[in-house]
Design an enzyme around this catalytic site. Structure first.
Site, PDB file in Angstrom:
ATOM      1  N   ARG A   1      13.137  14.209  -1.616  1.00 32.59           N
ATOM      2  CA  ARG A   1      13.498  14.491  -0.226  1.00 32.59           C
ATOM      3  C   ARG A   1      14.042  15.913  -0.163  1.00 32.59           C
ATOM      4  O   ARG A   1      14.566  16.446  -1.148  1.00 32.59           O
ATOM      5  CB  ARG A   1      14.568  13.514   0.259  1.00 32.59           C
ATOM      6  CG  ARG A   1      14.149  12.048   0.275  1.00 32.59           C
ATOM      7  CD  ARG A   1      15.303  11.187   0.759  1.00 32.59           C
ATOM      8  NE  ARG A   1      14.942   9.776   0.845  1.00 32.59           N
ATOM      9  CZ  ARG A   1      15.165   8.881  -0.114  1.00 32.59           C
ATOM     10  NH1 ARG A   1      15.761   9.264  -1.240  1.00 32.59           N
ATOM     11  NH2 ARG A   1      14.805   7.623   0.042  1.00 32.59           N
TER      12      ARG A   1
ATOM     13  N   LYS B   1      19.756   8.719  -1.141  1.00 31.59           N
ATOM     14  CA  LYS B   1      20.456   8.123  -0.010  1.00 31.59           C
ATOM     15  C   LYS B   1      21.479   7.097  -0.485  1.00 31.59           C
ATOM     16  O   LYS B   1      21.224   6.339  -1.423  1.00 31.59           O
ATOM     17  CB  LYS B   1      19.459   7.461   0.939  1.00 31.59           C
ATOM     18  CG  LYS B   1      18.611   8.443   1.722  1.00 31.59           C
ATOM     19  CD  LYS B   1      17.770   7.723   2.759  1.00 31.59           C
ATOM     20  CE  LYS B   1      17.013   8.714   3.637  1.00 31.59           C
ATOM     21  NZ  LYS B   1      16.203   8.036   4.664  1.00 31.59           N
TER      22      LYS B   1
ATOM     23  N   HIS C   1       8.860  16.946   4.265  1.00 28.65           N
ATOM     24  CA  HIS C   1       8.558  15.523   4.398  1.00 28.65           C
ATOM     25  C   HIS C   1       7.067  15.262   4.185  1.00 28.65           C
ATOM     26  O   HIS C   1       6.684  14.257   3.559  1.00 28.65           O
ATOM     27  CB  HIS C   1       8.986  15.058   5.787  1.00 28.65           C
ATOM     28  CG  HIS C   1       9.424  13.628   5.832  1.00 28.65           C
ATOM     29  ND1 HIS C   1      10.462  13.137   5.063  1.00 28.65           N
ATOM     30  CD2 HIS C   1       8.970  12.575   6.554  1.00 28.65           C
ATOM     31  CE1 HIS C   1      10.626  11.846   5.327  1.00 28.65           C
ATOM     32  NE2 HIS C   1       9.733  11.482   6.214  1.00 28.65           N
TER      33      HIS C   1
ATOM     34  N   ARG D   1       6.275  15.316   0.516  1.00 31.00           N
ATOM     35  CA  ARG D   1       6.726  14.068  -0.124  1.00 31.00           C
ATOM     36  C   ARG D   1       5.705  12.956   0.144  1.00 31.00           C
ATOM     37  O   ARG D   1       5.381  12.176  -0.748  1.00 31.00           O
ATOM     38  CB  ARG D   1       8.099  13.692   0.427  1.00 31.00           C
ATOM     39  CG  ARG D   1       8.656  12.353  -0.038  1.00 31.00           C
ATOM     40  CD  ARG D   1      10.096  12.254   0.453  1.00 31.00           C
ATOM     41  NE  ARG D   1      10.582  10.896   0.546  1.00 31.00           N
ATOM     42  CZ  ARG D   1      11.139  10.221  -0.457  1.00 31.00           C
ATOM     43  NH1 ARG D   1      11.248  10.782  -1.652  1.00 31.00           N
ATOM     44  NH2 ARG D   1      11.588   8.989  -0.282  1.00 31.00           N
TER      45      ARG D   1
ATOM     46  N   HIS E   1      13.158   4.390  -2.624  1.00 27.63           N
ATOM     47  CA  HIS E   1      13.200   3.477  -1.491  1.00 27.63           C
ATOM     48  C   HIS E   1      13.967   2.211  -1.867  1.00 27.63           C
ATOM     49  O   HIS E   1      13.683   1.588  -2.890  1.00 27.63           O
ATOM     50  CB  HIS E   1      11.783   3.076  -1.058  1.00 27.63           C
ATOM     51  CG  HIS E   1      11.028   4.152  -0.371  1.00 27.63           C
ATOM     52  ND1 HIS E   1       9.654   4.168  -0.262  1.00 27.63           N
ATOM     53  CD2 HIS E   1      11.454   5.290   0.256  1.00 27.63           C
ATOM     54  CE1 HIS E   1       9.262   5.243   0.396  1.00 27.63           C
ATOM     55  NE2 HIS E   1      10.337   5.940   0.720  1.00 27.63           N
TER      56      HIS E   1
ATOM     57  N   TYR F   1       2.233   3.478   2.512  1.00 26.53           N
ATOM     58  CA  TYR F   1       1.250   4.323   1.845  1.00 26.53           C
ATOM     59  C   TYR F   1      -0.017   3.578   1.443  1.00 26.53           C
ATOM     60  O   TYR F   1      -1.003   4.196   1.082  1.00 26.53           O
ATOM     61  CB  TYR F   1       1.869   4.977   0.606  1.00 26.53           C
ATOM     62  CG  TYR F   1       2.979   5.919   0.961  1.00 26.53           C
ATOM     63  CD1 TYR F   1       2.713   7.159   1.522  1.00 26.53           C
ATOM     64  CD2 TYR F   1       4.313   5.557   0.782  1.00 26.53           C
ATOM     65  CE1 TYR F   1       3.736   8.018   1.897  1.00 26.53           C
ATOM     66  CE2 TYR F   1       5.340   6.406   1.141  1.00 26.53           C
ATOM     67  CZ  TYR F   1       5.047   7.630   1.696  1.00 26.53           C
ATOM     68  OH  TYR F   1       6.062   8.469   2.062  1.00 26.53           O
TER      69      TYR F   1
END
Length: 296
Positions: A145, A169, A236, A239, A262, A271
């Site tokens: 990210r 995150k 983004h 990525r 994730h 994806y």
């Protein structure tokens, strides 16, 4: 941190990191400010307050409800990234059944064009050009990210092991592989990087790291020089290209989830749309019934 300041900071991030258009930013602002009118201070809102939005928005079409909830989920993820909240109350939001939009993608030829341009510019070991090539390698080669990339400490780059230690995150840590070519470019950048400090990509003239805004600007400028429409390129999007092209190459979805950081496999499943042709061919060639002709 007031809600007004938090919303403004969030919108600035969307513009810088994702290249969000003015209309998109205006829609996000309306959705967030509308939620604030119903439940009060968004920065301090608890799950019970967010859960109450389902009733307040019960007359909305599923697509409108999905858009508002998406704005809030991204807003709270941003607050966590910036350290303004330790928790994420957004799971309490209603979850309307709608199709998730597909990510913008770059083709292999466009990625190759970006790298050719960046490599040509870095051939003379100009520090800013080598830095840009290193950033590009880590965005596309490791799927970081933008926030993770620009804030990397020097200590994240190991001397021997081909991995980066990344804090993602929610403060979650993971290791991501670094290709041989990316390690070579990183070595070039470390030799040219300004001395001192603990950050891999320090900013110029002030303390701290390279900003997401500047990263976004540099990538768009590079795209223009490479003959690619600048609005197609952002951190983004690179990525997304990393994830899409790995999946095309046969990567396992669970492995991809780990690499991308994730928390939920459902986020990674977006994806799978890109490789439907390969999946059909795989079933036709590998399924046990493929060996039996129809009617046998």
């Amino acid at each position: 941190m007031t809600t007004t300041k938090a919303i403004s900071s969030f919108l600035a991030m969307l513009a810088a990191e994702r290249g969000a258009a003015a209309n998109t930013l205006a829609a996000y602002r309306r959705d967030l400010e509308g939620a604030e009118e119903i439940i009060g201070d968004l920065v301090e809102a608890d799950p019970a307050a967010l859960g109450g939005l389902g009733a307040a928005w019960s007359d909305l079409a599923p697509s409108s409800l999905a858009r508002k909830c998406s704005a809030l989920r991204q807003f709270y993820a941003f607050l966590q990234d910036e350290g303004w909240r330790k928790d994420d109350p957004s799971p309490a939001l209603p979850r309307p059944r709608t199709r998730r939009p597909l990510p913008r993608l770059l083709g292999h030829a466009e990625v190759d064009a970006l790298f050719r341009q960046a490599e040509e510019e870095a051939a003379g070991d100009r520090p800013d050009a080598v830095r840009l090539l290193a950033l590009l390698e880590l965005l596309y080669g490791s799927g970081l990210r933008a926030t993770e990339l620009v804030s990397l400490p020097l200590a994240a780059v190991p001397r021997d092991a081909p991995f980066l230690h990344v804090t993602g995150k929610g403060g979650q840590q993971r290791m991501v592989p670094v290709s041989t070519r990316a390690r070579q470019v990183l070595s070039r950048w470390l030799a040219l990087r300004p001395q001192g400090g603990k950050l891999l990509f320090p900013s110029r003239g002030e303390k701290g790291h390279l900003t997401r805004v500047r990263l976004f600007q540099m990538l768009r400028e590079l795209a223009g020089r490479a003959g690619i429409a600048p609005d197609k390129v952002s951190p983004h999007v690179l990525r997304h290209a990393f994830a899409t092209h790995l999946l095309e190459g046969g990567a396992d979805l669970r492995v991809l989830q780990t690499l991308l950081g994730h928390a939920d496999i459902a986020t990674t499943q977006i994806y799978t749309h890109v490789d439907s042709a390969r999946l059909v061919a795989l079933v036709n060639s590998r399924h046990p019934l493929a060996a039996h002709r129809s009617g046998d």
